[in-house]
Write a protein that holds these residues in place. Sequence first.
Motif, PDB file in Angstrom:
ATOM      1  N   TRP A  67       0.848  -1.199   0.000  1.00  0.00           N
ATOM      2  CA  TRP A  67       0.000   0.000   0.000  1.00  0.00           C
ATOM      3  C   TRP A  67       0.884   1.249   0.000  1.00  0.00           C
ATOM      4  O   TRP A  67       0.679   2.169  -0.809  1.00  0.00           O
ATOM      5  N   ASP A  97      -3.003  -9.112   2.061  1.00  0.00           N
ATOM      6  CA  ASP A  97      -4.120  -8.240   2.405  1.00  0.00           C
ATOM      7  C   ASP A  97      -3.920  -6.848   1.808  1.00  0.00           C
ATOM      8  O   ASP A  97      -4.877  -6.208   1.339  1.00  0.00           O
ATOM      9  N   GLN A  98      -2.688  -6.364   1.808  1.00  0.00           N
ATOM     10  CA  GLN A  98      -2.390  -5.054   1.224  1.00  0.00           C
ATOM     11  C   GLN A  98      -2.648  -5.061  -0.279  1.00  0.00           C
ATOM     12  O   GLN A  98      -3.162  -4.081  -0.834  1.00  0.00           O
ATOM     13  N   ARG A 101      -6.298  -4.770  -0.849  1.00  0.00           N
ATOM     14  CA  ARG A 101      -6.766  -3.409  -0.575  1.00  0.00           C
ATOM     15  C   ARG A 101      -6.471  -2.488  -1.755  1.00  0.00           C
ATOM     16  O   ARG A 101      -7.291  -1.635  -2.113  1.00  0.00           O
ATOM     17  N   ASP A 104      -9.150  -3.091  -4.350  1.00  0.00           N
ATOM     18  CA  ASP A 104     -10.480  -2.623  -3.985  1.00  0.00           C
ATOM     19  C   ASP A 104     -10.577  -1.104  -3.859  1.00  0.00           C
ATOM     20  O   ASP A 104     -11.592  -0.508  -4.237  1.00  0.00           O
ATOM     21  N   GLU A 105      -9.536  -0.473  -3.338  1.00  0.00           N
ATOM     22  CA  GLU A 105      -9.630   0.954  -3.029  1.00  0.00           C
ATOM     23  C   GLU A 105      -8.950   1.856  -4.054  1.00  0.00           C
ATOM     24  O   GLU A 105      -9.344   3.012  -4.211  1.00  0.00           O
TER      25      GLU A 105
END
Length: 230
Positions: A67, A97-98, A101, A104-105
Amino acid sequence: MATLTYFAGTMDSGKSTLALQMNHNHSERGRRGVIFTRSDRAGEGVVSSRLGLRHQAVEVTDATNFWHEVIERRTRGGVVDYLVCDEAQFYSEEQVDQLARLVDELEVDVFAFGITTDFRTRLFPGSARLVELADRVEVLQVQALCWCGRRATHNARTLDGAMVTVGEQVVVGDTAELETGVVGYEVLCRRHHMRRMTASSARAVSPSPDPLPLELETCPVPPPRYGDRS
């Protein structure tokens, strides 16, 4: 919409080759991406294919935060449309998980490539998390072959040519040399992985230099039980 895609396969199934081809195809269409890898056998900061292809990459470490990597590049005015993540089995669950993200974001496409299970047939943490989170999991269609000619489904670690089932989960093959011998890797079908029968051990029990697998019913080492974690 951006997606998180996990391309899974054994060794010799063309993962790194496909990763480099994927980067080429997207960059040729004007998209800008970043290639990441971890513990490639060719050394730090490079993605290498067994076919001889190489490309510079960003080396992933335990401290890498995907991220932050993307945010920092965009803050400096850079464009990041996609990430190519090779050797993704070595990433941590938090790093996967990063990646999810980012998809998705920030609408960043993520193409992850890796081995699903280790030499003990246990899931790598990074691979397990990718299977849990990926929008799509694709098993590579290039079939790696066991020495017997069957489709290879398992990765075996060897020490001076003999298969081993204990040791650290991550040891880079073809480059590592332990006090007890040289570490290598070989792909095997399930039958010969269970029997711990590598190509070299098969030759040792056969009068022919190219033994016929269906005729071999002996194994120099007692077969392990998959439930045995020792």
